[in-house]
Design a protein around this motif. Structure first.
Motif: not given
Length: 191
Positions: A40-44, A106-117
Motif C-alpha cells: 500500500s506504500d507508494v514508494d515500496e 483505507q481498507y483493501n477488500p482483496y487483501t483485508d488490509e487496513h492502512y492510512q493514506v
C-alpha cells in the motif's frame, strides 16, 4: 517479461488480474509473467515494480506492462523510463489530484488490509508522473466512457498521440476486458 500492475485498493487477485494470468498461462506458458501484490506504500510499490523491471532488463528480456487504473499510471512511468510496451486500462492520469478524497483510513477488500493514506503519499505518487508521453508508439490505451471513478477524457487528452481504443459506456473495471486480451497481446508483441 510481462508485468501486470493492479490499481489502488485492488489486488493481483482482481478479476482482470486473474483473467490476464489465465490467458497468459493458456497461450504463452513460457513467458516470464509477474503479477505482484503491491504494498500500500507508494514508494515500496514502485521499488518492487522497479526491481522486477530491472531484473528483466538485466536478463535481456523485452519489457511489457499491463496496468489498470493506478497501475496504468505506474506502467506509463516504467515504459517511459525503461522502454518496452504498455497497455493501459482506464488509467489514472493525475492520481495525486484525487488524494484529498482518499486521505485517512483505507481498507483493501482483496487483501483485508487496513492502512492510512497520508498527505506525504500525494507527493510520493506525483514523483512518478509522466507529464509528457515522449514515446507514444509504446502505448495502447483502453478506455470506457462510462468509467465512474476516473474521467476518461483526461486519459484521452494525455494519450491522444498513442494508440487508443475507446468504448462507449462500460465502467472503471472495463466491462468485457477478457475479450481485449488477444488485441493486448498482439500489441505487446508476445512471442
Amino acid at each position: 517479461m510481462l508485468l501486470y500492475i493492479h490499481g489502488f485498493n485492488s489486488s493481483n487477485r482482481s478479476e482482470k488480474a486473474v483473467q490476464t494470468a489465465q490467458y497468459i498461462q493458456r497461450n504463452y506458458p513460457d513467458l516470464s509473467f509477474y503479477q505482484p501484490q503491491l504494498p500500500s506504500d507508494v514508494d515500496e510499490a514502485m521499488a518492487l515494480l522497479t526491481q522486477i523491471t530491472e531484473k528483466a532488463l538485466a536478463d535481456n528480456q523485452p519489457l511489457r506492462f499491463i496496468g489498470s487504473s493506478l497501475g496504468g499510471y505506474f506502467s506509463s512511468y516504467l515504459a517511459e523510463k525503461y522502454g518496452g510496451k504498455a497497455v493501459l486500462v482506464n488509467p489514472a492520469v493525475n492520481p495525486y489530484d484525487l488524494f484529498e478524497e482518499f486521505l485517512g483510513p483505507q481498507y483493501n477488500p482483496y487483501t483485508d488490509e487496513h492502512y492510512q493514506v497520508l498527505p506525504k503519499d500525494r507527493n510520493a505518487v506525483a514523483q512518478y508522473d509522466t507529464h509528457v508521453i515522449y514515446h507514444p508508439d509504446r502505448f495502447l490505451v483502453l478506455l470506457q466512457t462510462g468509467d465512474e471513478v476516473l474521467d476518461y477524457r483526461l486519459a484521452l487528452q494525455k494519450y491522444h498521440c498513442c494508440e487508443l481504443y475507446i468504448e462507449p459506456n462500460g465502467d472503471h473495471s472495463f466491462v468485457g476486458y477478457e475479450q481485449q486480451l488477444d488485441k493486448i497481446c498482439r500489441f505487446l508483441q508476445l512471442p
